[in-house]
Design a protein around this motif. Structure first.
Motif, mmCIF file in Angstrom:
data_model
loop_
_atom_site.group_PDB
_atom_site.id
_atom_site.type_symbol
_atom_site.label_atom_id
_atom_site.label_comp_id
_atom_site.label_asym_id
_atom_site.label_seq_id
_atom_site.Cartn_x
_atom_site.Cartn_y
_atom_site.Cartn_z
ATOM 1 N N UNK A 46 1.049 -1.394 -0.277
ATOM 2 C CA UNK A 46 0.188 -0.062 0.132
ATOM 3 C C UNK A 46 0.905 0.673 -0.045
ATOM 4 N N UNK A 47 0.984 2.857 -0.419
ATOM 5 C CA UNK A 47 1.440 3.441 -0.663
ATOM 6 C C UNK A 47 1.044 4.430 0.582
ATOM 7 N N UNK A 48 1.378 5.673 0.744
ATOM 8 C CA UNK A 48 1.481 5.814 2.038
ATOM 9 C C UNK A 48 1.592 7.335 1.435
ATOM 10 N N UNK A 49 0.068 8.414 2.455
ATOM 11 C CA UNK A 49 0.005 9.609 1.708
ATOM 12 C C UNK A 49 0.862 10.920 1.725
ATOM 13 N N UNK A 50 0.570 11.635 1.237
ATOM 14 C CA UNK A 50 1.265 12.783 1.325
ATOM 15 C C UNK A 50 2.331 13.634 3.174
ATOM 16 N N UNK A 51 0.995 13.561 3.698
ATOM 17 C CA UNK A 51 1.051 13.776 4.601
ATOM 18 C C UNK A 51 1.435 13.164 5.856
ATOM 19 N N UNK A 52 0.887 11.507 5.700
ATOM 20 C CA UNK A 52 2.175 10.234 6.212
ATOM 21 C C UNK A 52 3.557 10.732 6.632
ATOM 22 N N UNK A 53 4.305 10.753 4.976
ATOM 23 C CA UNK A 53 5.288 10.730 4.706
ATOM 24 C C UNK A 53 5.980 12.257 5.370
ATOM 25 N N UNK A 55 4.659 13.529 7.861
ATOM 26 C CA UNK A 55 4.467 13.664 9.826
ATOM 27 C C UNK A 55 5.562 12.997 10.403
ATOM 28 N N UNK A 56 5.719 11.230 9.491
ATOM 29 C CA UNK A 56 6.815 10.896 9.427
ATOM 30 C C UNK A 56 8.605 11.268 9.467
ATOM 31 N N UNK A 57 8.347 12.481 8.480
ATOM 32 C CA UNK A 57 9.378 12.952 8.581
ATOM 33 C C UNK A 57 9.868 14.547 9.549
ATOM 34 N N UNK A 58 8.700 14.553 10.337
ATOM 35 C CA UNK A 58 8.868 15.840 11.010
ATOM 36 C C UNK A 58 8.994 14.885 12.834
ATOM 37 N N UNK A 59 8.602 13.550 12.693
ATOM 38 C CA UNK A 59 8.719 12.870 14.283
ATOM 39 C C UNK A 59 10.053 12.020 13.905
ATOM 40 N N UNK A 60 11.011 12.271 12.865
ATOM 41 C CA UNK A 60 11.840 11.172 12.883
ATOM 42 C C UNK A 60 13.131 12.597 13.708
#
Length: 60
Positions: A46-53, A55-60
């Motif tokens: 499944x593909x991740x949305x831009x929002x999920x990407x 959010x992942x970048x902001x938490x990392x």
């Protein structure tokens, strides 16, 4: 399933043959989907949305 070879263009001429070909393709696709469901292996990841990407970048 659009990437399946020959799914977009009929091999035969005449509606009865084309209908039969479509029925065989639909059956084959359903068998593939059932196998993926029973073995718990997805057909494709499944593909991740831009929002999920984001959010992942902001938490990392």
């Amino acid at each position: 399933m659009k990437k399946a070879p020959g799914i977009r263009q009929a091999r035969y001429r005449g509606m009865p043959k084309v209908r039969l070909q479509h029925a065989f393709f639909a059956t084959a696709i359903n068998v593939i989907r059932l196998d993926a469901h029973w073995t718990d292996s997805p057909l494709r990841p499944t593909r991740a949305s831009r929002l999920e990407h984001l959010a992942y970048q902001l938490t990392a």
